[in-house]
Enzyme design. Structure first.
Site, mmCIF file in Angstrom:
data_model
loop_
_atom_site.group_PDB
_atom_site.id
_atom_site.type_symbol
_atom_site.label_atom_id
_atom_site.label_comp_id
_atom_site.label_asym_id
_atom_site.label_seq_id
_atom_site.Cartn_x
_atom_site.Cartn_y
_atom_site.Cartn_z
ATOM 1 N N ASP A 7 0.875 -1.174 0.000
ATOM 2 C CA ASP A 7 0.000 0.000 0.000
ATOM 3 C C ASP A 7 0.915 1.227 0.000
ATOM 4 O O ASP A 7 2.144 1.094 -0.135
ATOM 5 C CB ASP A 7 -1.010 -0.037 1.166
ATOM 6 C CG ASP A 7 -0.390 0.284 2.526
ATOM 7 O OD1 ASP A 7 0.853 0.459 2.609
ATOM 8 O OD2 ASP A 7 -1.149 0.376 3.498
ATOM 9 N N HIS A 8 0.316 2.403 0.164
ATOM 10 C CA HIS A 8 1.112 3.638 0.125
ATOM 11 C C HIS A 8 2.175 3.691 1.221
ATOM 12 O O HIS A 8 3.210 4.303 1.053
ATOM 13 C CB HIS A 8 0.172 4.849 0.229
ATOM 14 C CG HIS A 8 -0.734 4.776 1.415
ATOM 15 N ND1 HIS A 8 -1.786 3.869 1.491
ATOM 16 C CD2 HIS A 8 -0.746 5.448 2.590
ATOM 17 C CE1 HIS A 8 -2.402 4.015 2.648
ATOM 18 N NE2 HIS A 8 -1.789 4.951 3.330
ATOM 19 N N CYS A 64 3.389 -2.713 3.903
ATOM 20 C CA CYS A 64 2.490 -1.599 4.234
ATOM 21 C C CYS A 64 3.247 -0.722 5.231
ATOM 22 O O CYS A 64 4.481 -0.782 5.282
ATOM 23 C CB CYS A 64 1.137 -2.092 4.744
ATOM 24 S SG CYS A 64 1.149 -2.943 6.342
ATOM 25 N N THR A 66 3.316 -0.755 8.575
ATOM 26 C CA THR A 66 3.904 -1.553 9.666
ATOM 27 C C THR A 66 4.228 -2.981 9.249
ATOM 28 O O THR A 66 4.935 -3.685 9.968
ATOM 29 C CB THR A 66 2.900 -1.656 10.831
ATOM 30 O OG1 THR A 66 1.697 -2.250 10.308
ATOM 31 C CG2 THR A 66 2.592 -0.295 11.428
ATOM 32 N N GLY A 69 -0.967 -4.894 9.032
ATOM 33 C CA GLY A 69 -2.288 -4.978 8.398
ATOM 34 C C GLY A 69 -2.270 -5.867 7.172
ATOM 35 O O GLY A 69 -3.146 -6.728 6.974
ATOM 36 N N HIS A 97 11.576 -22.650 9.573
ATOM 37 C CA HIS A 97 10.695 -23.337 10.530
ATOM 38 C C HIS A 97 9.220 -23.251 10.177
ATOM 39 O O HIS A 97 8.483 -24.197 10.429
ATOM 40 C CB HIS A 97 10.906 -22.762 11.937
ATOM 41 C CG HIS A 97 12.233 -23.154 12.528
ATOM 42 N ND1 HIS A 97 12.572 -22.869 13.833
ATOM 43 C CD2 HIS A 97 13.296 -23.804 11.985
ATOM 44 C CE1 HIS A 97 13.799 -23.329 14.069
ATOM 45 N NE2 HIS A 97 14.268 -23.892 12.966
ATOM 46 N N ARG A 133 9.713 -32.298 13.024
ATOM 47 C CA ARG A 133 8.951 -31.423 13.930
ATOM 48 C C ARG A 133 8.431 -30.183 13.211
ATOM 49 O O ARG A 133 7.358 -29.664 13.537
ATOM 50 C CB ARG A 133 9.763 -31.056 15.169
ATOM 51 C CG ARG A 133 10.938 -30.131 14.949
ATOM 52 C CD ARG A 133 11.721 -29.942 16.250
ATOM 53 N NE ARG A 133 12.730 -28.908 16.148
ATOM 54 C CZ ARG A 133 13.903 -29.032 15.517
ATOM 55 N NH1 ARG A 133 14.197 -30.157 14.902
ATOM 56 N NH2 ARG A 133 14.766 -28.042 15.500
ATOM 57 N N HIS A 134 9.172 -29.735 12.211
ATOM 58 C CA HIS A 134 8.714 -28.535 11.501
ATOM 59 C C HIS A 134 7.605 -28.872 10.501
ATOM 60 O O HIS A 134 6.639 -28.111 10.374
ATOM 61 C CB HIS A 134 9.883 -27.837 10.808
ATOM 62 C CG HIS A 134 10.901 -27.350 11.789
ATOM 63 N ND1 HIS A 134 10.562 -26.574 12.872
ATOM 64 C CD2 HIS A 134 12.245 -27.549 11.877
ATOM 65 C CE1 HIS A 134 11.639 -26.305 13.579
ATOM 66 N NE2 HIS A 134 12.683 -26.896 13.002
HETATM 67 C C1 RB5 Z 1 -1.924 3.039 6.260
HETATM 68 O O1 RB5 Z 1 -1.928 4.317 6.775
HETATM 69 C C2 RB5 Z 1 -1.491 2.043 7.308
HETATM 70 O O2 RB5 Z 1 -2.524 1.833 8.204
HETATM 71 C C3 RB5 Z 1 -1.076 0.743 6.653
HETATM 72 O O3 RB5 Z 1 -0.023 0.991 5.777
HETATM 73 C C4 RB5 Z 1 -0.587 -0.342 7.574
HETATM 74 O O4 RB5 Z 1 0.414 0.121 8.427
HETATM 75 C C5 RB5 Z 1 -1.609 -1.101 8.285
HETATM 76 O O5 RB5 Z 1 -1.324 -2.034 9.046
#
Ligand code: RB5
Length: 152
Positions: A7-8, A64, A66, A69, A97, A133-134
């Site tokens: 995403d952006h 994304c 983080t 998401g 693993h 195991r894996h």
């Molecule tokens: C977008 O602003 C942000 O929420 C997305 O890129 C991401 O971090 C979501 O988990």
């Protein structure tokens, strides 16, 4: 062949990874997004995850803001094991693993240099399929997904 999406919030990392793939002559398909305009990450997670789950692409990379998401969305697709990675050890271990098939990273928490390093490790590390195991644990993940897992 690698499936890419973002995403952006992750387009900076995807651009850096595309340069790494080009430099190393690794084939990929970019499923977007293509600008920094705000978009909804589940769309790109779905485009990549469905293609990886179908076997059309062996592995995927999603970015994304983080990494969280887009990984949650990808993991809703049956057959996907998407892992958010923030260090080299994780990039290696989630292949060895967990047999992760999608690498997720965040453009607001990981540098472009580190993202390329993690992608390189992820793409070049095999699943430890000879360690029972894996394979057993990864099978349990599929069983949970299929509703055929039970514990006492
Ligand atoms: C977008 O602003 C942000 O929420 C997305 O890129 C991401 O971090 C979501 O988990």
């Amino acid at each position: 062949m690698i499936a890419l999406g973002c995403d952006h919030g992750g387009i900076n990392l995807k651009t850096a990874i595309m340069k790494y793939l080009d430099d190393n002559k690794i084939e990929y398909k970019d499923f977007g997004c293509y600008t920094e305009d705000s978009v909804d990450y589940p769309i790109y997670a779905y485009k990549v995850a469905t293609r990886v789950a179908s076997g059309e692409f062996k592995l995927g990379i999603l970015c994304c803001g983080t990494g969280i998401g887009i990984s949650i969305a990808a993991n809703k697709v049956k057959g996907i094991r998407a892992a958010v990675v923030s260090n080299e050890f994780g990039a290696e271990m989630t292949r060895r693993h967990n047999n992760a098939n999608i690498l997720c990273m965040g453009g607001r928490v990981t540098t472009e240099e580190d993202a390329v390093k993690f992608a390189d490790i992820f793409l070049n590390t095999p699943f430890s399929s000879d360690e029972e195991r894996h394979t057993r644990r990864v099978q349990m993940l599929s069983d949970i997904e299929n509703g055929s897992f039970s514990v006492d």
